[in-house]
Design an enzyme around this catalytic site. Structure first.
Site, short mmCIF file in Angstrom:
data_model
loop_
_atom_site.label_atom_id
_atom_site.label_comp_id
_atom_site.label_asym_id
_atom_site.label_seq_id
_atom_site.Cartn_x
_atom_site.Cartn_y
_atom_site.Cartn_z
N LYS A 1 15.90 -6.76 7.19
CA LYS A 1 16.19 -5.41 6.82
C LYS A 1 16.30 -4.46 8.03
CE LYS A 1 13.14 -3.43 4.16
NZ LYS A 1 12.11 -2.54 3.43
N SER B 1 12.77 6.04 10.56
CA SER B 1 11.91 5.78 11.34
C SER B 1 12.34 5.53 12.82
CB SER B 1 10.86 4.52 10.92
OG SER B 1 10.15 4.97 9.83
N ASN C 1 6.91 8.34 -3.31
CA ASN C 1 8.02 8.68 -2.40
C ASN C 1 9.31 8.08 -2.64
OD1 ASN C 1 8.22 10.37 -0.22
ND2 ASN C 1 8.56 8.47 1.16
N LYS D 1 4.43 -5.54 9.48
CA LYS D 1 3.92 -4.99 8.27
C LYS D 1 2.50 -5.20 8.44
CE LYS D 1 5.42 -2.86 4.76
NZ LYS D 1 7.00 -2.33 4.52
N ASP E 1 3.88 2.96 3.65
CA ASP E 1 4.33 2.12 2.36
C ASP E 1 3.50 2.45 1.21
OD1 ASP E 1 6.23 -0.58 2.19
OD2 ASP E 1 4.47 -0.87 0.92
N1 GLU Z 1 7.55 0.76 4.30
C1 GLU Z 1 9.02 1.12 4.42
C2 GLU Z 1 9.84 -0.33 4.44
O1 GLU Z 1 9.55 -0.90 3.38
C3 GLU Z 1 9.35 1.75 5.78
C4 GLU Z 1 8.90 1.07 7.09
C5 GLU Z 1 8.91 2.05 8.33
O2 GLU Z 1 9.45 3.25 8.38
O3 GLU Z 1 8.70 1.40 9.49
O4 GLU Z 1 10.86 -0.43 5.02
#
Ligand code: GLU
Length: 445
Positions: free
Chosen positions: A114, A378, A242, A126, A166
Site C-alpha cells: 500500500k 499521513s 472514520n 503496524k 487504525d
Molecule cells: N491505519 C491506516 C492504514 O491502514 C493508516 C496508517 C497511517 O496513516 O500511517 O493504512
C-alpha cells in the site's frame, strides 16, 4: 501458484504457525507474483520474496494500566516494522480485543504494498494491542495510551518508525500517545506520529482521507471498467468509523445515495439516505451504538446482527474490518446487480469472495490500493512536520491526484501483465516492484 511460489508459501507458513490472517494476506500477494518473477530473475536470485515476507523487526511488550476503580489490567502491545526499503516504518495502531501478532503482521505486510503504491517515501509497519476501548472512560483510555507509549517510545522516531491510528485509535488517542512521547523524550517531535489534530501539527484532510480516497478510487475504477460514474448509484457502506463515515460523505457529494451502514451490533437502513452528520455525532462525539440513529430518524430500520451485503446496491464499500465480506455475501451482491466493490478496510473480503466478484465482472478495488489515501495523507503530514510549518496544509486536490496515480499504476501494471482490470494483480505487482527495486539497490542481503 507456480511451484517456486508454492514452496515459498509453505515455508513461510510453517515458520509462523497460527498466524492465519498473515497467511491469508501472504497467499493473496504471492499468488499474483509469478509473472513478475519470471520476468525478473534477479528478484529470485537475491531472495527478494523471502526478505519481503519476513518482518525486519517485531516488538511485543506488556501494557499494564489502572481502571477508574483502582483495578489493575494487563494487555499486550505489538509493533511490527515490516520493511524500511523506501522510508521509515509507517502504519497505524489498532486497539481491539481481537488483535494478535498474526493480525498485526498481516496489516504490516499489506502496508508494504500500500505504502509503495502511494509513490511517497514511506516504509511499512503496524502495531496495536488487544486492549478493548469499548466502554472505557476517557481517563482509562488516557492511562492505557500512556502505558503503551512508555514501552514503545524507545523504538520510534520521525525517521525510524511513525505510527498513526487504525481501528480504536483516533485523534484523541493520538493526542495521549504523543503527549507521553513528548513527556518522556522531552522532544516536540511532531513527525513521530500522524493523525494529529490540526490544532497541534496535524492536517485537516487526514481524518477524511481514507474514506474520501476510497471514493476517488472507486470513481476511477467505475469509469475504467464499466464506463460509469458514481452519480445516481445506490451504495451501502459497512462500518461507521472514520473510514466509513467520510466515504459516505464523499459518496453523497459525488451524487450517490447511501442507504445503509453498520457497526458490530447491527445494520441501519435509511431509504432517505444515511444522514452522515448523525453518524458523526453518534460515533465521534457521543461514542454510542449505531442503533441510536433511530432516535433522530424514526423512519429508518435497524436490524440487529443484520447482514449489510443482503441489501441490493450498485456499489458496496466494506469499511469495517477484515474478512467481513465472505463468499455467500459476494454471491448475494452479484445476484442483486452490484457493479463495484471497493475496500475501505484492510482485507475485508475473503479470497473466495474476491474470486466470485472478479469472475462476475464486478469491478473490485483491493484495500491496499483503494484505502491508501489515509497513509498517503499521513506522509504529507510528515512533510509538513519536517518543515516545522504550521500554516502549510495540503488540499483535497493533492489526495485526489495521489489516488488517481495509484489507480493508474494498478491499471497499467494489470495491462502490462495481460490481465486488464485485475486490480489485485496490478496493486500487488506495482507495489512489489517499487520495494523490490529499492532492496536490490541497497544490497540489503
Ligand atoms: N491505519 C491506516 C492504514 O491502514 C493508516 C496508517 C497511517 O496513516 O500511517 O493504512
Amino acid at each position: 501458484m507456480s511451484d517456486t511460489i508454492d514452496s515459498l508459501y509453505e515455508q513461510i507458513v510453517s515458520r509462523s504457525p497460527g498466524e492465519s490472517e498473515f497467511h491469508q494476506a501472504l497467499y493473496e500477494v504471492l499468488e499474483t507474483l509469478s509473472p513478475v518473477l519470471d520476468k525478473h530473475p534477479e528478484y529470485k536470485e537475491h531472495k527478494i520474496i523471502e526478505l519481503l515476507c519476513e518482518p525486519e523487526r517485531q516488538i511485543i511488550f506488556r501494557v499494564p494500566w489502572e481502571d477508574d476503580n483502582g483495578g489493575i489490567h494487563v494487555n499486550r502491545g505489538f509493533r511490527v516494522g515490516f520493511n524500511s526499503a523506501i522510508g521509515p516504518y509507517k502504519g497505524g495502531l489498532r486497539f481491539h480485543p481481537s488483535v494478535t501478532l498474526g493480525t498485526i503482521k498481516f496489516l504490516a505486510f499489506e502496508q508494504t504494498f500500500k505504502n509503495a503504491l502511494t509513490g511517497l517515501p514511506i516504509g511499512s509497519g503496524k502495531g496495536g494491542s488487544d486492549f478493548d476501548p469499548k466502554g472505557k472512560s476517557d481517563r482509562e483510555i488516557m492511562r492505557f495510551c500512556q502505558s503503551f507509549m512508555t514501552q514503545l517510545y524507545r523504538y520510534l522516531g520521525e525517521s525510524t518508525d511513525v505510527p498513526a491510528g487504525d481501528i480504536g485509535v483516533g485523534t484523541r488517542e493520538i493526542g495521549y500517545l504523543f503527549g507521553q512521547y513528548k513527556r518522556i523524550t522531552q522532544r516536540y517531535e511532531s513527525g513521530v506520529i500522524t493523525g494529529k489534530s490540526p490544532d497541534w501539527g496535524g492536517t485537516w484532510i487526514r481524518k477524511k482521507a481514507t474514506g474520501y480516497g476510497v471514493v476517488f478510487f472507486c470513481e476511477e475504477m467505475l469509469k475504467a471498467v464499466h464506463d460509469e460514474t458514481i452519480k445516481g448509484k445506490t451504495a451501502v457502506v459497512s462500518g461507521s468509523g472514520n473510514v466509513a463515515t467520510y466515504a459516505m460523505e464523499k459518496l453523497k457529494v459525488s451524487g450517490a445515495k447511501v442507504i445503509a451502514c453498520s457497526d458490530s451490533d447491527g445494520v441501519i437502513i435509511d431509504e432517505n439516505g444515511i444522514n452522515v452528520d448523525t453518524v458523526i455525532d453518534l460515533k465521534e462525539v457521543r461514542r454510542v451504538r449505531i442503533s441510536e440513529y433511530l432516535t433522530s430518524h424514526p423512519t429508518a430500520k435497524y436490524i440487529e446482527n443484520g447482514n449489510i451485503w443482503e441489501i441490493p446496491c450498485d456499489i458496496a464499500l466494506p469499511c469495517a474490518t477484515q474478512n467481513e465480506l465472505k463468499e455467500d455475501d459476494a454471491k448475494l451482491l452479484v445476484k442483486n446487480g452490484c457493479i463495484a466493490v471497493c475496500e475501505g478496510a484492510n482485507m475485508p473480503s475473503t479470497p473466495e469472495a474476491i474470486s466470485i466478484l472478479q469472475s462476475n465482472n464486478v469491478a473490485f478495488g483491493p484495500g491496499k490500493a483503494a484505502n491508501a489515501g489515509g497513509v498517503a495523507s499521513s506522509a504529507l503530514e510528515m512533510q509538513v512536520n519536517a518543515m516545522h510549518s504550521a500554516s502549510y496544509d495540503y488540499s483535497e486536490e493533492r489526495l485526489h491526484e495521489i489516488m488517481n496515480h495509484i489507480h493508474r499504476a494498478c491499471c497499467q501494471t494489470a495491462e502490462e501483465f495481460g490481465e486488464p482490470h485485475n486490480y489485485v494483480l496490478g496493486a500487488n505487482i506495482a507495489g512489489f516492484r517499487r520495494v523490490a527495486n529499492a532492496m536490490l539497490a541497497f544490497g540489503l542481503i
